[in-house]
Design a protein around this motif. Structure first.
Motif, PDB file in Angstrom:
ATOM      1  N   ARG A 334     -69.896 -47.878   3.633  1.00  0.00           N
ATOM      2  CA  ARG A 334     -71.015 -48.763   3.296  1.00  0.00           C
ATOM      3  C   ARG A 334     -71.740 -48.244   2.057  1.00  0.00           C
ATOM      4  N   ASP A 335     -71.848 -46.926   1.947  1.00  0.00           N
ATOM      5  CA  ASP A 335     -72.579 -46.318   0.839  1.00  0.00           C
ATOM      6  C   ASP A 335     -71.775 -46.267  -0.451  1.00  0.00           C
ATOM      7  N   ASP A 336     -70.444 -46.273  -0.346  1.00  0.00           N
ATOM      8  CA  ASP A 336     -69.601 -46.073  -1.526  1.00  0.00           C
ATOM      9  C   ASP A 336     -68.533 -47.164  -1.606  1.00  0.00           C
ATOM     10  N   PRO A 337     -68.750 -48.186  -2.421  1.00  0.00           N
ATOM     11  CA  PRO A 337     -67.756 -49.260  -2.529  1.00  0.00           C
ATOM     12  C   PRO A 337     -66.424 -48.799  -3.082  1.00  0.00           C
ATOM     13  N   HIS A 338     -66.423 -47.696  -3.822  1.00  0.00           N
ATOM     14  CA  HIS A 338     -65.162 -47.184  -4.381  1.00  0.00           C
ATOM     15  C   HIS A 338     -64.303 -46.551  -3.287  1.00  0.00           C
ATOM     16  N   LEU A 339     -64.925 -45.802  -2.391  1.00  0.00           N
ATOM     17  CA  LEU A 339     -64.190 -45.264  -1.244  1.00  0.00           C
ATOM     18  C   LEU A 339     -63.720 -46.403  -0.344  1.00  0.00           C
ATOM     19  N   ARG A 340     -64.518 -47.459  -0.230  1.00  0.00           N
ATOM     20  CA  ARG A 340     -64.166 -48.605   0.610  1.00  0.00           C
ATOM     21  C   ARG A 340     -62.862 -49.253   0.138  1.00  0.00           C
ATOM     22  N   GLN A 341     -62.570 -49.177  -1.156  1.00  0.00           N
ATOM     23  CA  GLN A 341     -61.315 -49.729  -1.671  1.00  0.00           C
ATOM     24  C   GLN A 341     -60.102 -48.975  -1.139  1.00  0.00           C
ATOM     25  N   GLY A 342     -60.320 -47.766  -0.633  1.00  0.00           N
ATOM     26  CA  GLY A 342     -59.216 -46.997  -0.073  1.00  0.00           C
ATOM     27  C   GLY A 342     -58.850 -47.385   1.340  1.00  0.00           C
ATOM     28  N   LEU A 343     -59.724 -48.133   2.012  1.00  0.00           N
ATOM     29  CA  LEU A 343     -59.445 -48.519   3.390  1.00  0.00           C
ATOM     30  C   LEU A 343     -58.315 -49.553   3.426  1.00  0.00           C
TER      31      LEU A 343
END
Length: 371
Positions: A334-343
């Motif tokens: 939720r805090d990091d949209p760039h990490l979210r792209q890794g999901l």
């Protein structure tokens, strides 16, 4: 959080998910880290170094998988490891699911939270967790190509840089991203005649500004690819579409017309490869012949230089490991949209659009899963 580092078991894979320095950062924040005995030995990182950093050494992978909430690996879990995964467990590693429907299904069935290094993004849209291994693979591609051009290795017997009075080898690089740029640098440095093809004129312009007439650039379309490949002694495939299957730019028919003893190095093999004739190989059996053309399609090239590769990878992944451990996967994303792209997989769903498209499956977007 309980964090686990299993020993990699893919063929000739010597890298390790966390270095002792990374373990020290985690244990200093109160996290428990369990490392499988011997996990870092091949990369020059002994069990004693991990213990000094605060890790617990455990005897086997089963204990690591059973006792930990977050698994930090390098390569995708192999079949024996897939059987150890459980619902809600976080797996942070390279996955390359677009080319591996069986693994995608195993992760869905297990209910694992699969976060892939290769689709985590950066502020400018770059792929910062893929970049260090792409740098390594780009440089290794030239080393491998030069080695297999030797007659004793099945090549045509050409020295990459030539000698005075004898022309150097013709090296063609498909793709001007991180892999292609590093490969061009190495090949040009060795004295080869280098041609790089890409559809992005801005990237070609950057290469031209840096290298001038030492590297030739061409816009990538079917005619230019055909003409370049037919004249090449070494072709390096480095085209990447994040999360998706690599486009096949060189057909079987074109391979059949290439010089006999030429070498193809397919760095995109993790994502299915960009030569129609490619199939994954290992460091134990790295090459095969098709129509007299030698193919090198090792799916974990950086594993050959495990010490360099492990350190470079940890420099990129550590801040995300810390975020996942400190905040949990949901809050971290939720805090990091760039990490979210890794999901890519969560709660039985494929959550990355490109992966879902490549596999022919429905996509449940990450934001919907997090909600």
């Amino acid at each position: 959080m309980r964090i686990g580092v299993p020993k990699e078991i893919k063929n000739h894979e010597y890298r390790v998910g966390l270095t002792p320095a990374s373990v020290r950062e985690l244990t200093a924040r109160g996290h428990t880290v369990r490392v499988q005995a011997g996990a870092g030995e091949a990369a020059g990182l002994g069990d004693g170094q991990y213990q000094a950093a605060g890790a617990q050494i455990v005897p086997d992978a089963a204990e690591v998988f059973a006792a930990c909430d977050l698994l930090v690996k390098v390569k995708e879990p192999q079949p024996s490891e897939q059987a150890l995964l459980r619902a809600g467990q976080i797996l942070f590693t390279y996955l390359h699911l677009a080319a591996d429907p069986a693994l995608a299904a195993a992760l869905q069935q297990a209910g694992t939270i699969g976060i892939a290094y290769e689709t985590v993004t950066g502020p400018g849209g770059e792929l910062p967790l893929l970049a260090p291994m792409s740098e390594v693979a780009g440089r290794l591609a030239v080393q491998a190509g030069a080695f297999y051009l030797q007659k004793s290795q099945g090549g045509m017997g050409v020295l990459l840089g030539g000698v005075p009075g004898v022309a150097p080898a013709q090296v063609v690089i498909l793709g001007a991203g991180t892999v292609g740029t590093q490969a061009a640098q190495m090949a040009a440095g060795l004295g080869a005649l280098v041609t790089v093809l890409d559809t992005r004129v801005d990237r070609l312009r950057q290469l031209d500004l840096v290298w001038g007439n030492r590297v030739h650039t061409l816009f990538s379309h079917a005619q230019n690819i055909e003409e370049a490949v037919l004249g090449a002694d070494l072709v390096i495939g480095s085209v990447l579409v994040p999360g998706a299957r690599a486009p096949r730019l060189v057909s079987r028919a074109l391979v059949a017309r290439m010089k006999k003893g030429a070498v193809l190095v397919d760095v995109a093999i993790d994502q299915g490869g960009c030569f129609e004739t490619s199939r994954p190989t290992t460091h134990a059996e790295p090459t095969f012949l098709v129509d007299g053309v030698l193919h090198y399609c090792v799916a974990n090239m950086p594993g050959a230089v495990a010490r360099t590769a492990t350190q470079a990878l940890n420099h990129a992944t550590l801040r995300h490991v810390l975020a996942l451990a400190d905040q949990g996967w949901q809050q971290a994303m939720r805090d990091d949209p760039h990490l979210r792209q890794g999901l890519q997989v969560a709660r039985g769903h494929i959550t990355h659009a490109a992966v879902a498209h490549a596999l022919g499956l429905d996509c449940v977007p990450a934001h919907a899963v997090l909600a």
